[in-house]
Each structure stands twice: as structure tokens, then as C-alpha cells.
Scaffold this motif. Structure first.
Motif, PDB file in Angstrom:
ATOM      1  N   GLY A  21       8.498  -8.311   6.571  1.00  0.00           N
ATOM      2  CA  GLY A  21       8.907  -9.015   5.370  1.00  0.00           C
ATOM      3  C   GLY A  21       7.999  -7.524   4.746  1.00  0.00           C
ATOM      4  N   CYS A  22       7.254  -6.642   5.096  1.00  0.00           N
ATOM      5  CA  CYS A  22       7.007  -5.495   4.392  1.00  0.00           C
ATOM      6  C   CYS A  22       7.817  -4.758   4.428  1.00  0.00           C
ATOM      7  CB  CYS A  22       6.066  -4.625   5.728  1.00  0.00           C
ATOM      8  SG  CYS A  22       4.252  -6.257   5.861  1.00  0.00           S
ATOM      9  N   LYS A  23       7.963  -3.596   3.345  1.00  0.00           N
ATOM     10  CA  LYS A  23       8.756  -2.401   3.316  1.00  0.00           C
ATOM     11  C   LYS A  23       7.640  -1.220   3.343  1.00  0.00           C
ATOM     12  CE  LYS A  23      12.036  -4.841   0.835  1.00  0.00           C
ATOM     13  NZ  LYS A  23      12.867  -4.425  -0.287  1.00  0.00           N
ATOM     14  N   ILE A  24       8.194  -0.365   4.581  1.00  0.00           N
ATOM     15  CA  ILE A  24       6.987   0.733   4.669  1.00  0.00           C
ATOM     16  C   ILE A  24       8.338   2.100   4.379  1.00  0.00           C
ATOM     17  CG2 ILE A  24       5.339   1.850   6.564  1.00  0.00           C
ATOM     18  CD1 ILE A  24       4.565  -0.469   7.060  1.00  0.00           C
ATOM     19  N   GLY A  25       7.982   2.893   3.912  1.00  0.00           N
ATOM     20  CA  GLY A  25       8.100   4.320   2.928  1.00  0.00           C
ATOM     21  C   GLY A  25       8.261   5.603   4.526  1.00  0.00           C
ATOM     22  N   GLU A  26       9.047   6.056   4.495  1.00  0.00           N
ATOM     23  CA  GLU A  26       9.124   7.246   5.391  1.00  0.00           C
ATOM     24  C   GLU A  26       7.959   8.607   5.094  1.00  0.00           C
ATOM     25  OE1 GLU A  26      12.474  10.905   7.363  1.00  0.00           O
ATOM     26  OE2 GLU A  26      13.212   9.427   5.398  1.00  0.00           O
ATOM     27  N   GLY A  27       7.371   8.726   6.623  1.00  0.00           N
ATOM     28  CA  GLY A  27       6.646   9.895   6.741  1.00  0.00           C
ATOM     29  C   GLY A  27       5.184   9.023   6.466  1.00  0.00           C
ATOM     30  N   THR A  28       5.265   7.850   6.052  1.00  0.00           N
ATOM     31  CA  THR A  28       3.397   6.637   5.820  1.00  0.00           C
ATOM     32  C   THR A  28       2.907   7.043   7.207  1.00  0.00           C
ATOM     33  OG1 THR A  28       4.162   5.378   4.122  1.00  0.00           O
ATOM     34  CG2 THR A  28       2.883   4.795   5.335  1.00  0.00           C
TER      35      THR A  28
ATOM     36  N   PRO B  92       2.469  -9.498   4.560  1.00  0.00           N
ATOM     37  CA  PRO B  92       3.849  -9.949   4.156  1.00  0.00           C
ATOM     38  C   PRO B  92       3.932  -9.638   2.670  1.00  0.00           C
ATOM     39  CG  PRO B  92       2.998 -11.593   5.673  1.00  0.00           C
ATOM     40  CD  PRO B  92       2.443 -10.911   4.892  1.00  0.00           C
ATOM     41  N   ASP B  93       5.051  -8.772   2.783  1.00  0.00           N
ATOM     42  CA  ASP B  93       6.170  -8.821   1.379  1.00  0.00           C
ATOM     43  C   ASP B  93       5.441  -7.505   0.179  1.00  0.00           C
ATOM     44  OD1 ASP B  93       8.660 -10.642   1.561  1.00  0.00           O
ATOM     45  OD2 ASP B  93       6.980 -12.463   0.974  1.00  0.00           O
ATOM     46  N   SER B  94       4.469  -6.778   1.190  1.00  0.00           N
ATOM     47  CA  SER B  94       3.608  -5.507   0.456  1.00  0.00           C
ATOM     48  C   SER B  94       5.117  -4.095   0.581  1.00  0.00           C
ATOM     49  CB  SER B  94       2.413  -5.255   1.360  1.00  0.00           C
ATOM     50  OG  SER B  94       3.081  -5.250   2.925  1.00  0.00           O
ATOM     51  N   ILE B  95       4.771  -3.248  -0.061  1.00  0.00           N
ATOM     52  CA  ILE B  95       5.682  -2.101  -0.283  1.00  0.00           C
ATOM     53  C   ILE B  95       4.812  -1.181  -0.463  1.00  0.00           C
ATOM     54  CG2 ILE B  95       7.522  -0.990  -1.735  1.00  0.00           C
ATOM     55  CD1 ILE B  95       7.925  -3.509  -3.041  1.00  0.00           C
TER      56      ILE B  95
ATOM     57  N   GLY C  79       4.720   2.860  -0.780  1.00  0.00           N
ATOM     58  CA  GLY C  79       6.415   4.101  -0.256  1.00  0.00           C
ATOM     59  C   GLY C  79       5.906   5.028   0.586  1.00  0.00           C
ATOM     60  N   GLU C  80       6.888   6.477   0.671  1.00  0.00           N
ATOM     61  CA  GLU C  80       7.006   7.549   1.543  1.00  0.00           C
ATOM     62  C   GLU C  80       5.764   8.048   1.786  1.00  0.00           C
ATOM     63  OE1 GLU C  80       9.986   9.500   0.198  1.00  0.00           O
ATOM     64  OE2 GLU C  80      11.266   8.163   0.679  1.00  0.00           O
ATOM     65  N   LYS C  81       5.691   8.897   2.313  1.00  0.00           N
ATOM     66  CA  LYS C  81       4.130   9.878   2.835  1.00  0.00           C
ATOM     67  C   LYS C  81       3.124   9.384   1.920  1.00  0.00           C
ATOM     68  CE  LYS C  81       7.226  13.888   2.535  1.00  0.00           C
ATOM     69  NZ  LYS C  81       7.824  15.323   1.946  1.00  0.00           N
ATOM     70  N   CYS C  82       2.795   8.084   2.572  1.00  0.00           N
ATOM     71  CA  CYS C  82       1.524   7.525   2.201  1.00  0.00           C
ATOM     72  C   CYS C  82      -0.055   7.838   3.412  1.00  0.00           C
ATOM     73  CB  CYS C  82       1.059   5.566   2.222  1.00  0.00           C
ATOM     74  SG  CYS C  82       1.947   5.370   0.141  1.00  0.00           S
ATOM     75  N   ASN C  83      -1.036   7.706   2.906  1.00  0.00           N
ATOM     76  CA  ASN C  83      -1.847   7.044   4.217  1.00  0.00           C
ATOM     77  C   ASN C  83      -2.932   6.402   4.503  1.00  0.00           C
ATOM     78  OD1 ASN C  83      -2.658   9.230   6.784  1.00  0.00           O
ATOM     79  ND2 ASN C  83      -4.941   9.018   5.648  1.00  0.00           N
TER      80      ASN C  83
ATOM     81  N   LYS D  49       1.859  -3.708  -4.095  1.00  0.00           N
ATOM     82  CA  LYS D  49       2.659  -2.020  -4.024  1.00  0.00           C
ATOM     83  C   LYS D  49       2.265  -1.090  -3.857  1.00  0.00           C
ATOM     84  CE  LYS D  49       6.142  -4.566  -6.398  1.00  0.00           C
ATOM     85  NZ  LYS D  49       7.170  -5.189  -7.363  1.00  0.00           N
ATOM     86  N   LEU D  50       2.298   0.241  -3.592  1.00  0.00           N
ATOM     87  CA  LEU D  50       1.897   0.804  -3.228  1.00  0.00           C
ATOM     88  C   LEU D  50       3.267   2.585  -3.520  1.00  0.00           C
ATOM     89  CD1 LEU D  50      -0.650   1.462  -0.328  1.00  0.00           C
ATOM     90  CD2 LEU D  50      -1.123   0.781  -2.422  1.00  0.00           C
TER      91      LEU D  50
END
Length: 193
Positions: A17-24, A34-37, A39-43, A55-56
Motif C-alpha cells: 500500500g506504499c507509493k514510492i516515486g521513481e529514483g528513490t 502502509p499508505d505512506s507516500i 516522492g521521486e528522487k528521495c534518499n 507524506k514525503l
């Protein structure tokens, strides 16, 4: 668990249920709940816990040993230093369940929180503010503010590049690194150009 879009070390735990952005990138022994979001290019550094519904934004840097609790929202380009601490309940008690009382904490775009700082829940950290190492934030933080100490006190202003702003007689300051120009009006800083 890695995908073609993001990297997660083999010791990381990523719940459904997590959403993880591209390049993270998610490193050793970290847990994304669960249910955390994210974003992209996070470290996401080693031994980080991201609780449910956190939410990040994009390009958020989370250093080692940080727990980001439910109720925290970090906008784009936020930096969370090693072992800094968030809270989400004002009056925690082991024997009393207060999951319905989590307070929100908003960390706005470009803000940086230093190592071992503590952010008391229910506050907003303004855009591009800089929270010094070991600081305890107990109230709202203005955009571009420089906060240090326990309890945290504002001792000045910083640029988007994190340099101290020294305002002249016209209430203008120039960032030493970027050349960006800022104005101070009614105890608020604005970037002019």
C-alpha cells in the motif's frame, strides 16, 4: 524489494500500500509502513521508520536513524538530519491509546532540520528555514528563519542556499553563494530575485 523505478536494500521492509516515486533509494534496515507516500528522487538512510500515511515530497533527504511518525508531511527538497526526532502526541501515556489524537506537523519546501533536533508536533516549519543541530522546536517557524537552542529561538534569517542573511539599511540582503536578493518587511523575508 526493488523495482525498476526505485531501489530498496535487501534488508529494507516495504509494506503493501506504499507509493514510492521513481529514483528513490531506501537503505539498510529501513521500514516504510502502509499508505505512506514517498516522492521521486528521495534518499531514505539507514534505520529509518516511515509510519503509515506519512507524506514525503520529491527530493527529500532523510538521514540515518530518523522516525517519521503519522501526521508528518514533508514538502519537496526537505532535509532531515541524522537522528532528528518528530513527535505526534503532546501528552503520551503508555496505558492510554491516543491514535485518534495524532497532531499534524508540516515541514515546508526546502526546510532543513539539523542532527538530533526535536520537532514538537502541531507546528509548521516554514519554507527554507534552518533548524540547528540539537534544537527543540516548540512553536511555528517562519519562512527562512534560523532557529537554535532549547527551546528553539530565532537568531536570524537564512537564504535558500542556507547562508545567513545580513540585512542592510534598506532591509535587503544578498546570499553570498547564489547572489539571490532578499527583503525583510514586517518580520517576513521574501526573495526578490
Amino acid at each position: 524489494m526493488s523495482s525498476e523505478f526505485f531501489f530498496a536494500h535487501s534488508t529494507a521492509v516495504i509494506d503493501d500500500g506504499c507509493k514510492i516515486g521513481e529514483g528513490t533509494k531506501i537503505w539498510h534496515f529501513s521500514h516504510v509502513m502502509p499508505d505512506s507516500i514517498i516522492g521521486e528522487k528521495c534518499n531514505i538512510g539507514q534505520n529509518v521508520v516511515i509510519s503509515p500515511k506519512v507524506k514525503l515530497g520529491n527530493n527529500v533527504k532523510v538521514q540515518n536513524n530518523v522516525s517519521i511518525y503519522t501526521g508528518v508531511i514533508c514538502e519537496d527538497d526537505v532535509f532531515l538530519g541524522p537522528s532528528m526526532v518528530f513527535t505526534n502526541i503532546i501528552n503520551p501515556r503508555s496505558a492510554i491509546v491516543r491514535r485518534d489524537n495524532y497532531q499534524k506537523t508540516l515541514v515546508k519546501k526546502g526546510a532543513s532540520v539539523g542532527a538530533n533536533a526535536t520537532i514538537i508536533c502541531g507546528n509548521t516549519l516554514g519554507e527554507y528555514c534552518l533548524i540547528g543541530a540539537g534544537t527543540v522546536v516548540t512553536r511555528e517557524v517562519p519562512n527562512y528563519a534560523l532557529i537554535v537552542g532549547n527551546p528553539g529561538k530565532q537568531i536570524g534569517w537564512v537564504s535558500e542556499y542556507g547562508h545567513r542573511l545580513l540585512f542592510d539599511e534598506n532591509n535587503e540582503a544578498v546570499c553570498l553563494e547564489s547572489g539571490q536578493i532578499y527583503s525583510l518587511d514586517n518580520n517576513k523575508v521574501l526573495r526578490l530575485k
